[in-house]
Structures are given as structure tokens and as C-alpha cells.
Design a protein around this motif. Structure first.
Motif, PDB file in Angstrom:
ATOM      1  N   SER A  53      13.739   1.047  18.783  1.00  0.00           N
ATOM      2  CA  SER A  53      12.410   0.989  18.892  1.00  0.00           C
ATOM      3  C   SER A  53      12.066   2.173  20.000  1.00  0.00           C
ATOM      4  O   SER A  53      11.163   2.690  20.083  1.00  0.00           O
ATOM      5  N   LEU A  54      13.060   2.268  21.091  1.00  0.00           N
ATOM      6  CA  LEU A  54      12.994   3.390  22.064  1.00  0.00           C
ATOM      7  C   LEU A  54      13.179   4.638  21.319  1.00  0.00           C
ATOM      8  O   LEU A  54      12.196   5.750  21.679  1.00  0.00           O
ATOM      9  N   HIS A  55      14.083   4.801  20.574  1.00  0.00           N
ATOM     10  CA  HIS A  55      14.256   6.175  19.661  1.00  0.00           C
ATOM     11  C   HIS A  55      12.880   6.567  19.203  1.00  0.00           C
ATOM     12  O   HIS A  55      12.376   7.647  19.022  1.00  0.00           O
ATOM     13  N   LEU A 136      15.467   6.155  10.077  1.00  0.00           N
ATOM     14  CA  LEU A 136      16.443   7.148  10.809  1.00  0.00           C
ATOM     15  C   LEU A 136      16.749   6.944  12.063  1.00  0.00           C
ATOM     16  O   LEU A 136      18.035   7.257  12.650  1.00  0.00           O
ATOM     17  N   MET A 137      16.020   6.087  12.799  1.00  0.00           N
ATOM     18  CA  MET A 137      16.463   5.695  14.197  1.00  0.00           C
ATOM     19  C   MET A 137      17.433   4.655  14.179  1.00  0.00           C
ATOM     20  O   MET A 137      18.201   4.680  15.062  1.00  0.00           O
ATOM     21  N   ASP A 138      17.173   3.747  13.214  1.00  0.00           N
ATOM     22  CA  ASP A 138      18.132   2.715  12.719  1.00  0.00           C
ATOM     23  C   ASP A 138      19.555   3.387  12.760  1.00  0.00           C
ATOM     24  O   ASP A 138      20.521   3.175  13.321  1.00  0.00           O
ATOM     25  N   ARG A 139      19.387   4.443  11.781  1.00  0.00           N
ATOM     26  CA  ARG A 139      20.958   5.092  11.480  1.00  0.00           C
ATOM     27  C   ARG A 139      21.517   5.954  12.437  1.00  0.00           C
ATOM     28  O   ARG A 139      22.608   5.850  12.945  1.00  0.00           O
ATOM     29  N   LEU A 140      20.394   6.171  13.351  1.00  0.00           N
ATOM     30  CA  LEU A 140      20.854   7.230  14.662  1.00  0.00           C
ATOM     31  C   LEU A 140      21.572   6.056  15.775  1.00  0.00           C
ATOM     32  O   LEU A 140      22.650   6.518  16.168  1.00  0.00           O
ATOM     33  N   HIS A 141      21.249   5.048  15.904  1.00  0.00           N
ATOM     34  CA  HIS A 141      21.656   4.089  16.788  1.00  0.00           C
ATOM     35  C   HIS A 141      23.231   3.543  16.286  1.00  0.00           C
ATOM     36  O   HIS A 141      23.951   3.275  16.716  1.00  0.00           O
ATOM     37  N   ASN A 142      23.154   3.198  14.760  1.00  0.00           N
ATOM     38  CA  ASN A 142      24.453   2.865  14.179  1.00  0.00           C
ATOM     39  C   ASN A 142      25.251   3.873  14.365  1.00  0.00           C
ATOM     40  O   ASN A 142      26.600   3.643  14.274  1.00  0.00           O
ATOM     41  N   MET A 143      25.061   5.225  14.214  1.00  0.00           N
ATOM     42  CA  MET A 143      26.027   6.294  14.468  1.00  0.00           C
ATOM     43  C   MET A 143      26.570   6.142  15.663  1.00  0.00           C
ATOM     44  O   MET A 143      27.580   6.665  16.022  1.00  0.00           O
ATOM     45  N   GLU A 144      25.521   6.104  16.581  1.00  0.00           N
ATOM     46  CA  GLU A 144      25.850   6.174  18.291  1.00  0.00           C
ATOM     47  C   GLU A 144      27.143   4.811  18.332  1.00  0.00           C
ATOM     48  O   GLU A 144      28.023   4.907  19.339  1.00  0.00           O
TER      49      GLU A 144
END
Ligand code: MN
Length: 568
Positions: A53-55, A136-144
Motif C-alpha cells: 500500500s505504501l508503494h 505491480l506493487m504486490d510483485r515489487l514487494h514479493n521480489m524484494e
């Protein structure tokens, strides 16, 4: 993160008191619902929706989207009913959560899986861009946090990120996110290359930055003398994965990659951009062919800036990017900038996006509506290629930008304006001159389509179209008239960049045989001894082409697979 910390972050990002109040129940509900759940890292699960959510908040999406990001996993992980979300948080939030959950539920494996995720993502895009951004942001955090997954899953998720999520972020103009996703995926997809490249680039980056630091006072002084006020001077370093892609293109020759670091100058207005360019060219000689004016002619995804490369002091090559504050904001937020809060504080709703720069989204949405029963697998893969291929942008005589895949013709152009314009086309002018239907358009061409009431498409038009949109319209027109669309078969050329090793050619050929495709021609290119290229030509194998490409990619030692089709 506590609610107090969270609300302060939102405040800093510019969210109003009303927004924050609206988001609070979602925060509390998600916190409570996930309370007994853990991430693979061992952290409380709730850290995930909070990060997502912050992303999303960084892209300044509305309060509903923030609430939906907080709630995006409560249905799938904890079996909360959409009805419950509707009752507690309203229709809009419930719709977003449901849509995000649907994109998540992929059942198949292998190629089928890829097709399924693609179909779901396109559906989401057709419904509401916010859904795609949240994904996209869900994926970003999962990648992190990918390091905590099992190795096999890491590989699949990282590959999918490069195949689908990064290109999607790119098309939405969120380049920062695209670069982050790629750089996060790179070490999982190709660990050795990643480590090698990182060590190579680090020293170059350091030297580049030192050089820019040295030039900075000179630039600032000269600009001040010319009366240009600089808002900001930044150093931009090229992301690892894009350097890697360039290296593959340039036979692994580091010297040909010029823009590992660039100076980014941000000024107040467009006039100052050009003034700045002049000042820089007065100081140092520009490298021919490297001046790019993306202000007069923005990229199809809206990107605007002036780029130039100069022969700097000690004959060192230096890159500059010049833009206004607005352009900079646009580059950071991409498509999201278009529904950020405007000055009056009133919210622009997503459906009202009518900015020319992102017209392709509404065009895509309309097109998707027209193909309700669609998408068949083949059409979907076609569409993927259309969608993510290199783009060109041609202009209507009025100056509207029409965004097309590389290799598009005036026929594609006509159908992208309107299907009736395509159906009635009898001629085309490119830059004021009559042009053949088969002309390949270039970025910046102005195209005028001449129509006549009684004109009709013919089967041979299919040989001169690149986009599935035009092809489908022509096919359905021919079908209605009872004509069979006769297509000249095309040649598919597949270029494989591989690490030189015994047996690689055999393994590649076997892929073609497996799909019963004859190799008509094979060329080899040994310019780069370590990474030779194998160029296969065959008759366009239709739906199998996608399978061939993905099978080739899986062979050990293959670095890159690129395909190009052309009429025979
Ligand atoms: Mn999630």
C-alpha cells in the motif's frame, strides 16, 4: 508498522485528513485478519500489505486504491468474503480487491500458466488501471523478499517478472518501477552474469560519477551566466539489467555503452531546456546522432526530455538529460501522475483519463470490450507481442500521436484511428507524399489516410499489417463477404545469443524438430567469440512460435532469444 507511523507516512506523501480517516478501517481490518499469519521471511504477514500500500501511495493513487492494497490478500489467504468487504468498505474498494484477487488465482502450469496470467492481466487493464498498479506493487514487494522463497519458485517468479510485470510497468510509463523489477529479477535468472556485471559496472559508475562531480560547477556557472535557473542537478546511473540488455545487443562490448552515468538537469520551463542544451553544446562538442528531442516528439508512453552525449574533457564521453520539473514528475509517476490530486483537491477519476499521451489505454479498453469472447490463446500471444514490442509513434495531420508496434504500415495506422477509416482506406500520404500500403512507418512520420466510401479491404492487406487489431478487422470484414483470407506465409527469424559450448546447436535444432518445424536457413555470427549468435530462419510456425521461443530460452547457456517475422 503502527497506525501512527503509517498515517504519518501518508501525511508526508500528501494525503489529506479525510483520506487518512477513510483508510484507517482497512488498515485495522487487515492487521486483525492477518494477525496469525507469517511471511516466508518469518515476519508478520501484515508487513506485506503495508509495504504494497505504501508503494501504491508513492504513486499518489486515491484512498480507495490504498485501502484495497491493504486488503488485497485477505480474500485469498483468510477466506474473507467479497460481500463482507463490500459491506464494510463500499463497492469501489470491494471491486478492486476482487479484481486483484482474480489476477492472483492462476491454475495452470508452464506455457498455459503464462497465457492465463496474461489473459487475467489484460482483463484487469481493461477494467481499471488501479488493479494493475496494485498488482505491480504486490510483485515489487514479493521480489524484494524473494530470497526467502524456494529456489524453484524464485526462478519462476523472477522469469515471470521479466516477461510480464517489467514490460507492463514500462508501458505504463513507471520506469523507475520497471528498472527496479528487472534489477531484482536479474540475480535469480542469471546469477553468475549478475555478479560479473556488477563488479564490472561498479568501478565505471564510480569514475563516471567523479567526472560528473568535476563538471558540475562548470555547468552551473555557465547556466547561471545565461540566466537559466536550475531546479536540480542529479546523477542518473543506468540500471544493471538495462546495461546487460545493451551488452547483448552490442556483442558484449563495454566501450559501446556510453550512458552508464548521466547528468540530469532539471529546469523550470521548456525554453530553459533548449537553452541548457545550447550551453552544453557550447562547452563540449556533441557526439553526432546522439541528440534526441523527446520534448518536441515525446515517446509513445509520454516520456519527455532532451538527451545529448558530448565529448567531454580528456575526450571522455558524457551524457546529459534535460527536462522540466513537470516532465521529471511524469517520469517518476508515469501513468499514475494523470490521476494524482489536482490543485483544487478534487479527485480525477480513472474513467475520466483522457490525456492524449495515454490514449492507448482507453483504446485498448475499447478494443477489449469489442472482443468479449476473446481472447483465444493465439490472439492473446499476438496481442502480447503487439503490446510489448518496440513502439513507434506516428502522427495524424492534426498532430495526434498514434502509437504502433515497430514495423507497422499505413494500414495499421488507419485501423488504429478507427475501423471505418481502415475499411475505407484507398491511399495514404506519409509526410505529405503518396505512399504504398506496405510502407514501413517510422517514428515521427505524419500519416494522412485517404478514404473513399466504396473502398473495401482486400486479402493482400493482411501481408502488410503488423498489428492484431488491423488483422482481425480485415479478417472479419473478409469473412462477412465470404472471402477466405489468403495469407502469404511469413518467415520467422530467431536470433539466439549463446555461450559457446559443444552441443548447443544440436540442442537448439532439436527444439525445432520437436515442434515439426523445418529450419530453412541457419547463419552463425562469431563476431563475439564468447557469445556467438545463431540465426535460424523458418516458415512462420503460427502458434508454435511462442512455444519454440520459450523452449529455446530454457536451454543451458542461452542468454537471449529474439524473434522477427517478415513477409517472404
Ligand atoms: Mn500479495
Amino acid at each position: 508498522m503502527t497506525w501512527d507511523e503509517y498515517q504519518n507516512t501518508l501525511k508526508e506523501l500528501g494525503y489529506s485528513f479525510g483520506d487518512i480517516l477513510a483508510i484507517k478501517p482497512a488498515f485495522e481490518f487487515a492487521q486483525e485478519t492477518h494477525k496469525n499469519e507469517k511471511r516466508m521471511s518469518g515476519e508478520p504477514y501484515f508487513t506485506h500489505p503495508v509495504s504494497v500500500s505504501l508503494h501504491v501511495a508513492q504513486l499518489k493513487l486515491d484512498a480507495d486504491a490504498i485501502s484495497a492494497s491493504l486488503l488485497h490478500d485477505v480474500v485469498e489467504n483468510q477466506g474473507i468474503k467479497i460481500e463482507t468487504i463490500k459491506k464494510r468498505f463500499g463497492d469501489e474498494v470491494a471491486f478492486l480487491v476482487e479484481a486483484v484477487t482474480k489476477v492472483d488465482s492462476v491454475h495452470y502450469k508452464g506455457v498455459e500458466r503464462e497465457v492465463e496470467s496474461l489473459r487475467k492481466m489484460f482483463l484487469a487493464l481493461a477494467q481499471d488501471i488501479r488493479v494493475v498498479i496494485i498488482k505491480l506493487m504486490d510483485r515489487l514487494h514479493n521480489m524484494e523478499t524473494l530470497e526467502f522463497q524456494a529456489p524453484k519458485k524464485q526462478q519462476r517468479i523472477a522469469e515471470e517478472t521479466l516477461e510480464l510485470y517489467a514490460p507492463l510497468a514500462d508501458r505504463l510509463g513507471i520506469w523507475e518501477i520497471k528498472a527496479k523489477l528487472e534489477d531484482l529479477a536479474f540475480p535469480f535468472v542469471n546469477p553468475q552474469k549478475y555478479i560479473w556485471l556488477k563488479s564490472q559496472v561498479e568501478s565505471q559508475r564510480k569514475h563516471g560519477k567523479e567526472l560528473l562531480e568535476k563538471l558540475r560547477p562548470r555547468v552551473e556557472y555557465e547556466l547561471k551566466k545565461e540566466g537559466v535557473k536550475t531546479e536540480k542537478i542529479l546523477y542518473r546511473t543506468k540500471h544493471l539489467y538495462s546495461i546487460w540488455k545493451k551488452l547483448l545487443k552490442y556483442e558484449m562490448d563495454f566501450d559501446r555503452i556510453l550512458d552508464i552515468v548521466a547528468m540530469r538537469i532539471i529546469v523550470n520551463n521548456i525554453a530553459d531546456c533548449y537553452k541548457t542544451l545550447g550551453v552544453i553544446h557550447k562547452l563540449w562538442k556533441p557526439v553526432p546522432g546522439r541528440i534526441k528531442d523527446f520534448i518536441a516528439l515525446p515517446k509513445p508512453n509520454g516520456y519527455q526530455s532532451l538527451h545529448t552525449t558530448v565529448f567531454g574533457p580528456e575526450k571522455r564521453i558524457v551524457d546529459f538529460q534535460i527536462r522540466t520539473t513537470d516532465m521529471h514528475k511524469e517520469a517518476e509517476f508515469g501513468i499514475a501522475a494523470h490521476w494524482a490530486y489536482d490543485e483544487s483537491g478534487k479527485k480525477k477519476t480513472v474513467t475520466k483519463i483522457n490525456d492524449k499521451k495515454i490514449e492507448w489505454v482507453s483504446r485498448f479498453q475499447k478494443w477489449y470490450q469489442e472482443h468479449k469472447n476473446f481472447p483465444t490463446k493465439d490472439l492473446l500471444l499476438d496481442l502480447k507481442i503487439d503490446f510489448f514490442k518496440d513502439r513507434i509513434f506516428a502522427l495524424t495531420p492534426k498532430g495526434d500521436v498514434i502509437d504502433l508496434p515497430d514495423g507497422a504500415s499505413p494500414i495499421d495506422f488507419a485501423y488504429h484511428i478507427h475501423s471505418e477509416v481502415g475499411d475505407r482506406m484507398f491511399g495514404a500520404k506519409v509526410n505529405g507524399k503518396m505512399a504504398q500500403f506496405s510502407t514501413i512507418l517510422k517514428s515521427g512520420d505524419t500519416v494522412e489516410i485517404l478514404t473513399q466510401k466504396n473502398k473495401k479491404p482486400t486479402a493482400d492487406w493482411l501481408n502488410h499489417t503488423k498489428t492484431s487489431l488491423a488483422r482481425n478487422k480485415i479478417r472479419s470484414f473478409l469473412k462477412k463477404r465470404g472471402q477466405k483470407p489468403q495469407e502469404i506465409s511469413e518467415t520467422l527469424e530467431i536470433t539466439v545469443t549463446a555461450k559457446d559450448r559443444v552441443g548447443i546447436l544440436k540442442e537448439c535444432s532439436e527444439v525445432f524438430y520437436r515442434f515439426k518445424v523445418n529450419i530453412d536457413d541457419l547463419k552463425t555470427d562469431f563476431k563475439d567469440k564468447k557469445y556467438p549468435k545463431l540465426i535460424f530462419s523458418c516458415k512462420e510456425p503460427g502458434s508454435n512460435s511462442y512455444k519454440i521461443l520459450s523452449s529455446l530460452k530454457k536451454i543451458r547457456g542461452i542468454l537471449n532469444v529474439a524473434a522477427r517475422s517478415s513477409p517472404r
